[in-house]
Design an enzyme around this catalytic site. Structure first.
Site, PDB file in Angstrom:
ATOM      1  N   LYS A 189     -15.349 -12.806 -16.385  1.00 13.32           N
ATOM      2  CA  LYS A 189     -16.016 -14.021 -15.549  1.00 13.32           C
ATOM      3  C   LYS A 189     -17.146 -14.305 -16.150  1.00 13.32           C
ATOM      4  CE  LYS A 189     -13.907 -16.001 -12.186  1.00 13.32           C
ATOM      5  NZ  LYS A 189     -13.271 -16.024 -10.858  1.00 13.32           N
ATOM      6  N   ASP A 227      -4.522 -15.637  -1.976  1.00 15.65           N
ATOM      7  CA  ASP A 227      -4.682 -14.037  -1.889  1.00 15.65           C
ATOM      8  C   ASP A 227      -4.880 -13.979  -0.615  1.00 15.65           C
ATOM      9  OD1 ASP A 227      -7.046 -15.789  -1.590  1.00 15.65           O
ATOM     10  OD2 ASP A 227      -8.461 -14.334  -2.282  1.00 15.65           O
ATOM     11  N   ILE A 270       3.290   5.935  -5.777  1.00 17.22           N
ATOM     12  CA  ILE A 270       3.240   6.112  -7.272  1.00 17.22           C
ATOM     13  C   ILE A 270       2.348   7.354  -7.345  1.00 17.22           C
ATOM     14  CG2 ILE A 270       2.576   5.029  -9.448  1.00 17.22           C
ATOM     15  CD1 ILE A 270       3.286   2.345  -8.442  1.00 17.22           C
ATOM     16  N   LYS A 322       0.873  -1.277  -0.046  1.00 17.60           N
ATOM     17  CA  LYS A 322      -0.023  -0.051  -0.170  1.00 17.60           C
ATOM     18  C   LYS A 322       0.652   1.271   0.067  1.00 17.60           C
ATOM     19  CE  LYS A 322      -3.489   0.293   2.756  1.00 17.60           C
ATOM     20  NZ  LYS A 322      -4.346  -0.222   3.993  1.00 17.60           N
ATOM     21  N   GLU A 332      -1.981 -10.993  -3.743  1.00 19.85           N
ATOM     22  CA  GLU A 332      -2.668 -10.840  -5.014  1.00 19.85           C
ATOM     23  C   GLU A 332      -3.143  -9.317  -5.276  1.00 19.85           C
ATOM     24  OE1 GLU A 332      -6.460 -13.025  -6.551  1.00 19.85           O
ATOM     25  OE2 GLU A 332      -7.211 -11.422  -5.280  1.00 19.85           O
ATOM     26  N   ARG A 353      -5.922  -3.882  -3.633  1.00 16.92           N
ATOM     27  CA  ARG A 353      -6.605  -3.408  -4.661  1.00 16.92           C
ATOM     28  C   ARG A 353      -6.172  -2.112  -5.141  1.00 16.92           C
ATOM     29  NH1 ARG A 353     -12.489  -4.780  -3.088  1.00 16.92           N
ATOM     30  NH2 ARG A 353     -11.533  -7.125  -3.482  1.00 16.92           N
ATOM     31  N   LYS A 392       3.832   1.567  -1.137  1.00 14.39           N
ATOM     32  CA  LYS A 392       4.528   1.663  -2.425  1.00 14.39           C
ATOM     33  C   LYS A 392       3.649   2.153  -3.573  1.00 14.39           C
ATOM     34  CE  LYS A 392       8.333  -1.404  -1.296  1.00 14.39           C
ATOM     35  NZ  LYS A 392       9.221  -2.595  -1.616  1.00 14.39           N
TER      36      LYS A 392
HETATM   37  P1  0O2 Z   1     -12.842 -12.350  -1.105  1.00 19.66           P
HETATM   38  O1  0O2 Z   1     -14.013 -12.461  -0.226  1.00 19.66           O
HETATM   39  O2  0O2 Z   1     -12.632 -11.521  -2.096  1.00 19.66           O
HETATM   40  O3  0O2 Z   1     -11.558 -12.276  -0.539  1.00 19.66           O
HETATM   41  P2  0O2 Z   1     -12.090 -18.620  -7.634  1.00 19.66           P
HETATM   42  O4  0O2 Z   1     -11.695 -19.991  -8.049  1.00 19.66           O
HETATM   43  O5  0O2 Z   1     -12.464 -18.067  -9.070  1.00 19.66           O
HETATM   44  O6  0O2 Z   1     -12.914 -18.336  -6.331  1.00 19.66           O
HETATM   45  P3  0O2 Z   1      -9.290 -17.972  -7.707  1.00 19.66           P
HETATM   46  O7  0O2 Z   1      -9.242 -19.193  -8.771  1.00 19.66           O
HETATM   47  O8  0O2 Z   1      -8.580 -18.008  -6.537  1.00 19.66           O
HETATM   48  O9  0O2 Z   1     -10.931 -17.818  -7.405  1.00 19.66           O
HETATM   49  O10 0O2 Z   1      -8.863 -16.706  -8.508  1.00 19.66           O
HETATM   50  P4  0O2 Z   1      -9.898 -15.490  -8.910  1.00 19.66           P
HETATM   51  O11 0O2 Z   1     -10.809 -16.255 -10.088  1.00 19.66           O
HETATM   52  O12 0O2 Z   1      -8.775 -14.735  -9.718  1.00 19.66           O
HETATM   53  O13 0O2 Z   1     -10.462 -14.871  -7.884  1.00 19.66           O
HETATM   54  C1  0O2 Z   1     -10.014 -14.241  -6.751  1.00 19.66           C
HETATM   55  C2  0O2 Z   1     -10.679 -13.259  -6.119  1.00 19.66           C
HETATM   56  O14 0O2 Z   1     -11.146 -12.293  -7.452  1.00 19.66           O
HETATM   57  C3  0O2 Z   1     -11.870 -13.335  -5.397  1.00 19.66           C
HETATM   58  O15 0O2 Z   1     -11.337 -13.617  -3.840  1.00 19.66           O
HETATM   59  C4  0O2 Z   1     -12.688 -12.151  -5.353  1.00 19.66           C
HETATM   60  O16 0O2 Z   1     -12.004 -11.079  -4.553  1.00 19.66           O
HETATM   61  C5  0O2 Z   1     -12.332 -11.722  -6.864  1.00 19.66           C
HETATM   62  N1  0O2 Z   1     -13.272 -12.154  -7.540  1.00 19.66           N
HETATM   63  C6  0O2 Z   1     -13.291 -13.215  -8.518  1.00 19.66           C
HETATM   64  N2  0O2 Z   1     -14.684 -13.565  -9.266  1.00 19.66           N
HETATM   65  C7  0O2 Z   1     -15.217 -12.799  -8.873  1.00 19.66           C
HETATM   66  C8  0O2 Z   1     -16.753 -12.527  -8.812  1.00 19.66           C
HETATM   67  O17 0O2 Z   1     -17.407 -13.259  -9.671  1.00 19.66           O
HETATM   68  N3  0O2 Z   1     -17.271 -11.511  -8.176  1.00 19.66           N
HETATM   69  C9  0O2 Z   1     -16.807 -10.746  -7.273  1.00 19.66           C
HETATM   70  N4  0O2 Z   1     -17.396  -9.931  -6.572  1.00 19.66           N
HETATM   71  N5  0O2 Z   1     -15.415 -11.006  -6.951  1.00 19.66           N
HETATM   72  C10 0O2 Z   1     -14.524 -11.781  -7.715  1.00 19.66           C
HETATM   73  P5  0O2 Z   1     -12.184 -14.722  -3.045  1.00 19.66           P
HETATM   74  O18 0O2 Z   1     -11.324 -15.671  -2.436  1.00 19.66           O
HETATM   75  O19 0O2 Z   1     -13.459 -15.069  -3.834  1.00 19.66           O
HETATM   76  O20 0O2 Z   1     -12.655 -13.657  -1.817  1.00 19.66           O
HETATM   77  P1  0O2 Z   2      -6.410   8.635   0.914  1.00 22.59           P
HETATM   78  O1  0O2 Z   2      -5.138   9.317   0.895  1.00 22.59           O
HETATM   79  O2  0O2 Z   2      -7.129   9.355   1.906  1.00 22.59           O
HETATM   80  O3  0O2 Z   2      -7.195   8.246  -0.354  1.00 22.59           O
HETATM   81  P2  0O2 Z   2      -5.670   2.781   5.430  1.00 22.59           P
HETATM   82  O4  0O2 Z   2      -4.846   2.103   6.721  1.00 22.59           O
HETATM   83  O5  0O2 Z   2      -6.323   4.044   6.072  1.00 22.59           O
HETATM   84  O6  0O2 Z   2      -4.389   3.457   4.711  1.00 22.59           O
HETATM   85  P3  0O2 Z   2      -7.487   0.836   5.057  1.00 22.59           P
HETATM   86  O7  0O2 Z   2      -7.554   0.784   6.604  1.00 22.59           O
HETATM   87  O8  0O2 Z   2      -7.225  -0.165   4.411  1.00 22.59           O
HETATM   88  O9  0O2 Z   2      -6.496   1.929   4.961  1.00 22.59           O
HETATM   89  O10 0O2 Z   2      -8.763   1.874   4.725  1.00 22.59           O
HETATM   90  P4  0O2 Z   2      -9.980   1.459   3.449  1.00 22.59           P
HETATM   91  O11 0O2 Z   2     -11.274   1.624   4.352  1.00 22.59           O
HETATM   92  O12 0O2 Z   2      -9.573  -0.015   2.963  1.00 22.59           O
HETATM   93  O13 0O2 Z   2      -9.744   2.732   2.564  1.00 22.59           O
HETATM   94  C1  0O2 Z   2      -8.408   2.582   2.020  1.00 22.59           C
HETATM   95  C2  0O2 Z   2      -8.483   3.964   1.111  1.00 22.59           C
HETATM   96  O14 0O2 Z   2      -9.167   3.903  -0.114  1.00 22.59           O
HETATM   97  C3  0O2 Z   2      -9.004   5.134   2.071  1.00 22.59           C
HETATM   98  O15 0O2 Z   2      -8.097   6.242   1.862  1.00 22.59           O
HETATM   99  C4  0O2 Z   2     -10.031   5.357   1.525  1.00 22.59           C
HETATM  100  O16 0O2 Z   2     -10.676   6.578   1.684  1.00 22.59           O
HETATM  101  C5  0O2 Z   2     -10.186   5.091   0.280  1.00 22.59           C
HETATM  102  N1  0O2 Z   2     -11.309   4.523  -0.453  1.00 22.59           N
HETATM  103  C6  0O2 Z   2     -12.375   3.647  -0.059  1.00 22.59           C
HETATM  104  N2  0O2 Z   2     -13.346   3.776  -1.021  1.00 22.59           N
HETATM  105  C7  0O2 Z   2     -13.175   4.848  -1.869  1.00 22.59           C
HETATM  106  C8  0O2 Z   2     -13.931   5.347  -2.954  1.00 22.59           C
HETATM  107  O17 0O2 Z   2     -15.194   4.809  -3.361  1.00 22.59           O
HETATM  108  N3  0O2 Z   2     -13.439   6.231  -3.719  1.00 22.59           N
HETATM  109  C9  0O2 Z   2     -12.297   6.965  -3.260  1.00 22.59           C
HETATM  110  N4  0O2 Z   2     -11.955   8.070  -4.031  1.00 22.59           N
HETATM  111  N5  0O2 Z   2     -11.593   6.298  -2.278  1.00 22.59           N
HETATM  112  C10 0O2 Z   2     -12.142   5.398  -1.559  1.00 22.59           C
HETATM  113  P5  0O2 Z   2      -6.695   6.335   2.638  1.00 22.59           P
HETATM  114  O18 0O2 Z   2      -5.962   5.159   2.898  1.00 22.59           O
HETATM  115  O19 0O2 Z   2      -7.211   7.072   4.035  1.00 22.59           O
HETATM  116  O20 0O2 Z   2      -5.916   7.281   1.761  1.00 22.59           O
END
Ligand code: 0O2
Ligand code: 0O2
Length: 202
Positions: free
Chosen positions: A110, A70, A24, A18, A137, A75, A20
């Site tokens: 997918k 993963d 960017i 995160k 991942e 993300r 790194k």
């Molecule tokens: P979570 O809750 O996101 O952590 P698979 O066999 O398809 O389940 P694989 O082969 O490990 O998974 O890898 P793949 O297909 O690249 O998917 C890995 C992750 O991608 C998933 O993690 C999801 O986060 C996301 N993803 C994949 N397919 C879908 C989908 O149809 N819908 C949504 N919303 N996300 C998806 P996990 O482990 O399912 O869980």
């Molecule tokens: P910035 O610079 O304000 O964008 P953290 O430990 O706070 O770095 P954490 O606990 O994983 O990260 O927080 P979370 O809730 O997963 O969100 C990570 C970052 O993504 C947060 O910014 C959120 O503000 C941002 N975020 C989540 N959803 C959205 C969205 O829909 N739009 C936008 N623009 N930003 C989103 P940071 O990390 O505070 O940094």
């Protein structure tokens, strides 16, 4: 299994990645250039989800770290589809990690309608027991793809993975609409940039 001890280095991986990736984004901001990164989130997979995935795939407890890719997940969300490929290229050229697998669900969605670009990487972290190379991942997707995936993920949770057929069909239509939105936005972006270039050359 001491989950806390096992997962601690993964939390380290998530935090380092995160930092790194945010670096960017900051560099683009300092140069007043369009950043291919809108925002970054990350998580360590909850223990219950790890166990559930291991059971579903008949993975032995000792194989979890090798077979579940993963446990550490980051993300990267961007504005435009082009940005996804810019980020992929930037990650490919880095020397602090190794890509071991790429899944392009952007050009090849997918069955559910899900789109995203996935990179499975190997990443070295320094632990109290020395260097450890862990898998992580990286999911790269646009805001529209993220909106869709977040909603679909909640519905999957609500219906415990058994989404009714009519809802599934709606989701597929929504996925297409999200994709069209991305296409339209890209066209607009290109036209705006073209107009800016013409203005500057004048
Ligand atoms: P979570 O809750 O996101 O952590 P698979 O066999 O398809 O389940 P694989 O082969 O490990 O998974 O890898 P793949 O297909 O690249 O998917 C890995 C992750 O991608 C998933 O993690 C999801 O986060 C996301 N993803 C994949 N397919 C879908 C989908 O149809 N819908 C949504 N919303 N996300 C998806 P996990 O482990 O399912 O869980
Ligand atoms: P910035 O610079 O304000 O964008 P953290 O430990 O706070 O770095 P954490 O606990 O994983 O990260 O927080 P979370 O809730 O997963 O969100 C990570 C970052 O993504 C947060 O910014 C959120 O503000 C941002 N975020 C989540 N959803 C959205 C969205 O829909 N739009 C936008 N623009 N930003 C989103 P940071 O990390 O505070 O940094």
């Amino acid at each position: 299994m001491n989950w806390g001890a096992m997962l601690a280095p993964y939390a380290q991986v998530v935090e380092e990645l995160k930092v790194k990736l945010k670096g960017i984004r900051k560099q683009f901001e300092y140069e007043s250039r369009h950043s291919p990164i809108e925002f970054i989130t990350g998580r360590v997979k909850p223990v219950a989800s790890i166990i559930e995935k291991a059971e579903k795939r008949q993975i032995n407890v000792d194989d979890i770290e090798r077979k579940i890719q993963d446990i550490a997940g980051v993300r990267v969300v961007c504005q435009f589809v082009d940005d996804i490929y810019t980020i992929v290229a930037m990650i490919r050229s880095r020397s602090d990690l190794q890509i071991i697998e790429e899944k392009d669900y952007v050009s090849e969605k997918k069955e559910s309608g899900y789109r995203s670009y996935h990179l499975i990487i190997e990443y070295p972290v320094e632990t109290i027991d020395g260097r450890k190379i862990l898998m992580a991942e990286i999911q790269i997707r646009t805001l529209a793809m993220n909106f869709w995936a977040t909603n679909e993920h909640s519905l999957n949770y609500k219906y415990k993975g058994r989404i009714p057929k009519d809802v599934k069909e709606r989701l597929q239509r929504a996925a297409e609409a999200a994709f069209k939105l991305d296409e339209e936005m890209s066209k607009i972006k290109n036209e705006v940039q073209e107009a800016q270039r013409m203005f500057h050359s004048k």
